[in-house]
Design an enzyme around this catalytic site. Sequence first.
Site, PDB file in Angstrom:
ATOM      1  N   THR A   1      42.060  30.716  18.095  1.00 13.80           N
ATOM      2  CA  THR A   1      43.343  30.045  18.221  1.00 13.80           C
ATOM      3  C   THR A   1      44.176  30.309  16.960  1.00 13.80           C
ATOM      4  O   THR A   1      43.614  30.274  15.871  1.00 13.80           O
ATOM      5  CB  THR A   1      43.117  28.530  18.351  1.00 13.80           C
TER       6      THR A   1
ATOM      7  N   GLU B   1      35.021  38.317  14.677  1.00 12.97           N
ATOM      8  CA  GLU B   1      36.140  39.104  14.160  1.00 12.97           C
ATOM      9  C   GLU B   1      35.636  40.197  13.231  1.00 12.97           C
ATOM     10  O   GLU B   1      36.238  41.271  13.137  1.00 12.97           O
ATOM     11  CB  GLU B   1      37.129  38.216  13.423  1.00 12.97           C
TER      12      GLU B   1
ATOM     13  N   ARG C   1      47.702  31.291  10.823  1.00 17.73           N
ATOM     14  CA  ARG C   1      47.133  29.946  10.971  1.00 17.73           C
ATOM     15  C   ARG C   1      46.472  29.494   9.688  1.00 17.73           C
ATOM     16  O   ARG C   1      45.906  30.285   8.947  1.00 17.73           O
ATOM     17  CB  ARG C   1      46.110  29.969  12.118  1.00 17.73           C
TER      18      ARG C   1
ATOM     19  N   ASN D   1      35.990  25.980  23.915  1.00 17.98           N
ATOM     20  CA  ASN D   1      37.056  25.367  23.135  1.00 17.98           C
ATOM     21  C   ASN D   1      38.319  26.217  23.093  1.00 17.98           C
ATOM     22  O   ASN D   1      39.419  25.702  23.003  1.00 17.98           O
ATOM     23  CB  ASN D   1      36.571  25.103  21.706  1.00 17.98           C
TER      24      ASN D   1
END
Lengths: 1240, 341
Positions: free
Chosen positions: A56, A89, A139, A1038
Site C-alpha cells: 500500500t 520487494e 509513503r 490486508n
Amino acid sequence: MTLQTPVERPVAAPGAAPASPDARSRDKVFVCMDGNEAAARIAYALSEVISIFPITPASPMAEHADDWSAAGKPNLWGKVPDVIEMQSEGGAAGALHGALQKGALATTFTASQGLLLMIPNMFKIAGELTPTVIHVAARTLATHALSIYGDHSDVMHARATGWAMLAAGSVQEAHDFALVSHAATLRSRIPFLHFFDGFRTSHEINKIAVMDDAVIRSLIRDDDVLAFRARGMTPDAPFVRGTAQNPDSFFQAREAANRFYDAVPGIVTEVMAELAEQTGRRYGIVDYHGAPDADRVIVIMGSAAGAVQETVDALNATGQKVGVVVVRLFQPFPTDALIAALPGTVQSIAVLDRTKEPGAVGEPLYQAVVAALTERMDSETPPFAAMPRVIGGRYGLSSKEVTPGMIRPVFDELSAARPKRHFTVGIYDDVTHLSLPIDVDYRTPRPTGEVEALFFGLGSDGTVGANHASVKIIGEGTDLFAQGYFVYDSKKSGGTTVSHLRFGPVQTKSAYLIDAANFVACHQFGLLDKIKILDFAKPGATFLLNSPYGPDEIWDRLPIDVQRQLVDKKIDFWVIDALAVAAETGMGTRINTIMQPCFFHLSGVLPAAEAIARIKAFVEKTYAKRGQAVVDRNFAAIDASIARLGHVTLGPATTGHALPPVVPAGAPDFVKSVTAVLMAGDGDRLPVSAFPVDGTFPSGTTRFEKRAIALELPIWDPSICIDCGKCAMVCPHAAIRMKVYPAAAVAGAPAGFQSKEFKSRDLPDHRLTIQVAPDDCTGCGVCVDVCPAKSKTEVKHKSINLEPAPEHRDVERPHWDFFQSIPPLDRSLIAHDTVKGAQVLEPLFEFSLACNGCGETPYLKLVSQLFGDRMIVANATGCSSIYGANLPTTPWTVNAQGRGPAWNNSLFEDNAEFGLGMRLGLDAQNDHARRLLAKLAPAVGPDLVREILEADQETEPGIDAQRARIARLREVLGSLDGDARTDARHLLALANDLVRKGIWIIGGDGWAYDIGYGGLDHVLGSGRNVNVLVLDTEVYSNTGGQASKATPRGAVAKFAAAGKGRAKKDLGAVARAYGDVYVAQIAMGANDAQAAKALLEADAWPGPSLVIAYSTCIAHGIEMSKSMSHQKDAVRSGYWPLYRFHPSDTEAGQPFKLDSTKPSMAVSDFVAGETRFAILARTQPKRAADLAQLAQADVDERWRYYEQLAAMHRSVPHVHSDPDARPATIEHPGLGSVEAGDEA
Amino acid sequence: MTVDLRTRYLGLDLRSPIVASASPLTGEPASARLLEQAGAAAIVLPSLFEEEVLFEDMEINRSLEAGTDSFAEALDYFPNIESFSGAGDRYLERLRQIKAKAGIPVIASLNATTAGGWVRYAKLMEDAGADALELNLYHVAADPARSAADVEAADLALIAAVRTSVRIPLAVKLSPYYSSMANVARHVIDAGADGLVLFNRFYQPDLDLDTLEVVARLDLSQSWELRLPLRWIAILRPELGPKASIAATSGVGSATDVVKALMVGADVAMMTSAILRNGPDKIRTVEAGLRTWMSENEYESVSQLRGSASSTAVEDPSAFERANYMRTLRSWSAPRDLTTA
C-alpha cells in the site's frame, strides 16, 4: 537546452491543469482515473518485464499491470509484458535488475518499506548506468508506528542510490511524468525514481488527458531502446559486469559516470518540451508561479504545491508579493533551474519538506536549496543582491492535510524579523514550539461554478463506489472537470468513509479535503451521533440524510447540535429512507444506487433527466458483465429513488438530543483525553504533548469504543443450550462470551439476566451464562452458524439466534455490564484442552476491528485465553497488525491482575527474527536472573532460591506457584541492603522473567510463505523455544487479496487473475523436515478441540513450534457467516488435512498424527461454494476444469502421503539437550550446582 | 422383417422414437455425442433454471462487492474481472457446442420464473441453434392466495408469450397435478404449444435427521412410474388430434416400455433414469429390443403402432379413466414378512 525564467515565459501552472483551453479540444481523450492507474498505463506500455509485490498504496499499479497482462493487452511494441509476482520487494528489485541486465525493458512499483528493500539493487542498477523507472506512491516509513499514508520519507532514503528523482504533484502529472521518466532514463542511462504522493495522488480520481500510443512513441526514441538492448548480456558478445574492485580502481570508476548525471537536467527539460509540443501541457524541471517581483517564496515538491499556488494567488490579489517554486526534478538537483526560477527580488525563502530526518541540520529539500544558493552566491555572478534568508519547514507527514490556512502563516513567518529557522506546518507543537499557527478560517476563493460535495457513509453501503461512478459520469460525460478523494478509517468492519468530490469548469489545484461543502450527504443515520457532519457544510448548503424517519418525523430525532447548524446555516434539508428502498428493490444494504440519483437531483450538477440516463448507462456498463439481473435490480432502485425524497421544514433548534459521550465516563484519563479525541475524528487537533514519545500505547482500549454496528444480535436461549462453548470459541470479536460462576454470584443480577445450571460433577452449584456484548458485536452470525443445539419443537430455533438489534441492544447492555462484573472462574478449576474449558477462560484479545466473520481472530482470541497472561507477541505486518493495533484502539487487553499479551510489530519481512530476538532477550534475562539469584542465595534464603530455580512450570498451577515465589522473592529483595543491594536491584528488574513466558510469532501467509520465509526457516531451524502461528488466508488479505505461495491451485486472486496454476506450498512439510519442530495444521471450524490441543502442545514443546491455522477470509468470496462451515468442508474434502507432528525421542515413536478422517467429499464440491475458485469456471472454463482435476489430484496424493507418514516411526536424537545451548553450571557455596539457562 | 422406426415429433423427423431426455449426460458435448452414437433420435438438454441464473449472478456480484471500498489498503479483494459467463451464458455455450457436433435434433429446455425470463432465454436458445424448445413448467404452487385458475392462466400466458417470440417448435412439459388435466392439455396446445411432454417428476425434498435440515434428494425413476403417463397419453391422444405431438417420459426403461408408450399414442418415448443407471448404450439395447418386439409381433412401423391402444382404440376406454382403486386393492397381497410376523 535553455532554462526559462519566470519573466521570459508564460506561466505554466504547477498542477495538472491543461495549459490552455485547446488542451480540452476534441482530439484529446479525457478519462477519470487515479494516479496509480495514470502512472501504470505508461509503465505498462513501455515495459517487457514487470516484477511486482503488493504494498500500500502502490499495489493498484501492480494490480493493473497484472490484470492487463492476464487480459493479453500488448505494450507499445505489441508484446504482452511478463508480469511476475515476487516474494518481496527485494525479490522484485533483484528480478528487475536481472531483466535489465539482459537488456529487457523492465519496471516495478513500490512504496515505503518496499522501496527500502529495493535500495541495495538500486545502487547496483544505477552503478551500471541502467535505464529503468520505479514508480513510487510515496509513503511514510514505519518509525514509532507504521503508517500507510503519504509523505516523502521513503523516497528521500533513496537519495544516495544514484537514481534520478522526478516528483509528480497531481494525477495528470503522474501520467505525464511517468512518460517523461521512461523517456529520460532511456536517453540519459540514469535510472529514474518517479514518485507522487501516496493516497493523495495515487488514490485521487481526477479527469486527465490520456496520452495515446502515438504521443508515447514520439517521446521514446528507437535508437535509445536499441542502444539499451545492445548493452544487454549475451554469450554472443560476452563481457563481465559487476566485478569486485580494489582501492586502486573503485574510486576512479565511481567518478567515471559523472557526466551522465550532469546531463540529466537538460535531458528532462528536453523531454518535457517535447511533451508540451505533443500535448500542450508545459512543465519545467523547476517551475515558478506568482508575482514576478515577489519578496517571499515557498519552495515545495509534490501535491501540496496546489494549495501553495492557491494561497499565492489569493495573497497577490490582496497586494502581497509572494510566489512558489515547484521542484519537479529533485535529483540530480537542478541548481541552475532553481536559481533561474527564483525572482531576483526574493528576500526570504521557506523550503517545505514532506519528511523528517531527526537530528539533521534540515530536511533534504531545504539542505539542497541552501547549498545551491550558497554555491551560486559565491560565484562570480551572484544571482541576488544579498543572500536570501532560507528557513525550512516540515509538513504533511503521513498525509497530514496541507491547506491554504496552513500555508498563509508560512508567508507571514517569512515576513517576520526573526522567523523560525525550522518549523512545522499543520500541527500544534506545544513541546518544542516549532509549529506555525494554523488559520482555520482562512480559505482561498473557490472557482465560479464549482460544486464541492461531501458524502459520509459506511464501507459496506457502497457510497464510495457510487461516488467513483459520479466522478466518471460527470468527468467523462461532460465538459466539467471532476475530482474524487476518499477517506477511510482503519476499521475493517463497520468502517466509515468520507467522499470528497469537486466538480467544476476548471481543473482544481486543491489537493486537500473539503471542509465547506455546497452539498453534504449522510448515508448512515447513525453517523449523525458520531461525526459533526454539518461542521463541513457551507451556509445555504444542501443536506441529504438517509433516515428511517420521514420529513414530518425527522426533526425531533436529530441531535440538538445538528438542529442548530441546520437553522444557523439555513440549510436546505432533505431525507430519504434509502434502506427501505434498497430492501424493496433487492439491493440489501447497498444504498448507493438510491443515494446517487438523489445527489444528482438535488445538486443540479447535471439536468435531472440527463443525470438519470447517465447513471443508468454507467450501471449498465459496470454490471452488464455480472448479469442482467444485477442490472435490472440497480435500475429498479434508481427508478424508485427520487420519488421518495422528502423536503424537511426546519423546526426550532431546541427539541433534539445531546450527543452521547464518545467513551464511557469511567474510562482512564488517557483514553478520555487522547483516544476519545481520535475516535471522534478530531485527532488533527491534538497537540504534540498529547502523544507518547516512543509509540507506546496502553492495552485494552477497544472496550471503550462502543460502536453498536450490528443490525442483528445473537440472543441466547438457555433452555436448549448444551454448554459446548462453540459460539464463544468462533466469535471473531470476542463479543459473545461464556462464563461459569458459583450460583451465588447471580444474586443482584438485573432483571432478565439469563443463566443455566452448569453441568459438571467437578463444579456443583455453578451456573453458566452466554452473553453478547451488544455494542461490540458486529452481527456476523458465525456463532449462530456453529450452534449445534436445536429446539425440539422448531428446528430453525437454536440456542443462539440472530434477532433485530434495535429490539435487544438496550436490554442486553445492563446484562453485559453485570456479566462483566462477575469474576472469571479460577483457571485451575477447568480443563484447558477442551472447547468448553478454553471458552470459560478470559479472552485477552477482544472487540478487534477485523472484518465481519474474520477467520483469523478466533485463533488469536483462543491463544489469548490459553496463554494471554504470559505471552509476548511478535506480529508481522498485515491484517493482524492492523486490527491488532491500528490507532485509536487495540484489542490486546489485560486481566484483573494487570497481565496480558505484550505486543509489538516490527516489519512484514522480519517477524520470525523479531520474535526470535525476543526469545533470546528473554533467555538472556532469565539466565542472568538465575545467576543473580544463585549468587544472592545466602541473603534470600537457599530454600526459596532452590524452589525458584528448580520449579516445574510445565503446567499452569506450576506457573502460578512460581509467581507466588517471585512475589516473595521481590519482598525479600526489596529489603536487602549493603553489598547485596546492587545485585538485588538488578534481580528485582529481572525477577518476573523467572516465570515462564511464551513467545508467539504471529502473521499471515504472505509473511510466512513469502516475504518472511527465509527468516522463518532460520528461526525454525534455531531449535529455540518459539511458537509460530500462521493465520493462513491463502492470500495477502490486508492489501486486498494478492496471491501468495499459500494460494491454492485453481484459485483466482490478484496477481493470479487467470487462476493460480501451481499448487500451494506445504509449509508444514518444510518445518517437519527439521525433525525437532512441533508442527500442526488446524481449522477451528472443522475440529475446534484439535485446534485447542495443538496450541497447547505448541506452547508446551520446548523447541520451535509451527501452527498453521486455516483462516477464512472475505477474499475467498464466501458468505462470511458460514465461515466455519467452509472450514469444515475444507477438511472434509481433504483440501485442508488436520494433523499434529509431535517430535518423538523414542525409536518407536510415530510423531505424525493425522487428525482428520479420510476425505468424504469431492474437492470440486468444496470449491464450488467459494467465488475465488468458482469464478474461474466462468472466465476460463477449460483452464478451470484442468486445474480442478489437478487440485483433486493434489489432495489425493497428499492424503496418500500423509497416511504413510502417520504410520512411520521417526525419532529425534536427544531432543531435550540442544547442542547449541550453553547451560552453565553455577557452583555456589551452600547451594550445590544448579543449571542456569534452563527455564521450564 | 425390417421395421420402420421413424417418427415425427414437434415437426422434426426422427430416426426412432427413443429420445434422450434431460440429464447431466445431455448437457455436456462429449456425453451428448455418446448418446447420439448409441442411437438417441434426439436429445433434450437439462433445463436452464432462470432462478439459478439469477441466484448465481446476484451471489457472485455480492461476493465480488463484499468488503469493497471499506478499507484504504484493500479497496477490493478480486482482480478486475472484465467479464464472466453466468449460468445462462454457459448453458447457451454448451447448447452451441452440442448443436455444432450433433446430427440429430437438439431440444433446449427452459424453466423460467418471470415473463421476461421466458421470452429472453427462449429467444437466446433459438439463436444458439436449438431445433426445438421444451418449456418446463416446474413450479410448486404454494401460494394459497392463487387459485388453480390463476396459476393455469399465468402458465398459458407465458406459453403464448414464448410462442410469439420464437419460430422453432415448442413443447411444454407438464406435471400431472392439475385438477383437470385434459382441459389444461388442450389449452396448452391452443396457446401455441406444438406438443406435450408428460410428465414432469418433481424431486421431493427429504429431511436429514442428523442435521435436521431439509435436503434435496434425487431418486431415479422406475418402470412402474410409466403407468401415469400411459393413462394420460391414452386419454389425450384422440382428444388432441394428430397435430399435437406427445412425448412419454418418467419410467421408460425398456423396449416394452417404449412399445407401451407408442401404443397409447406417444410420438416419442424419453429416457433418462435408465441411461443414467446403465450408460448411453442402454439406448442401443432398447432400440434393438423394440425392433425385436415389433418384428416378432409383426408391426411394420412406429406409425402403425402409435396410438393403437389409445383410449379410443381399446375395447374398454373407461379402464383408462376409472380410478381402479378397488381392483388394485383386491389384487394386493401382503408381503410374507408382514403375514408371518
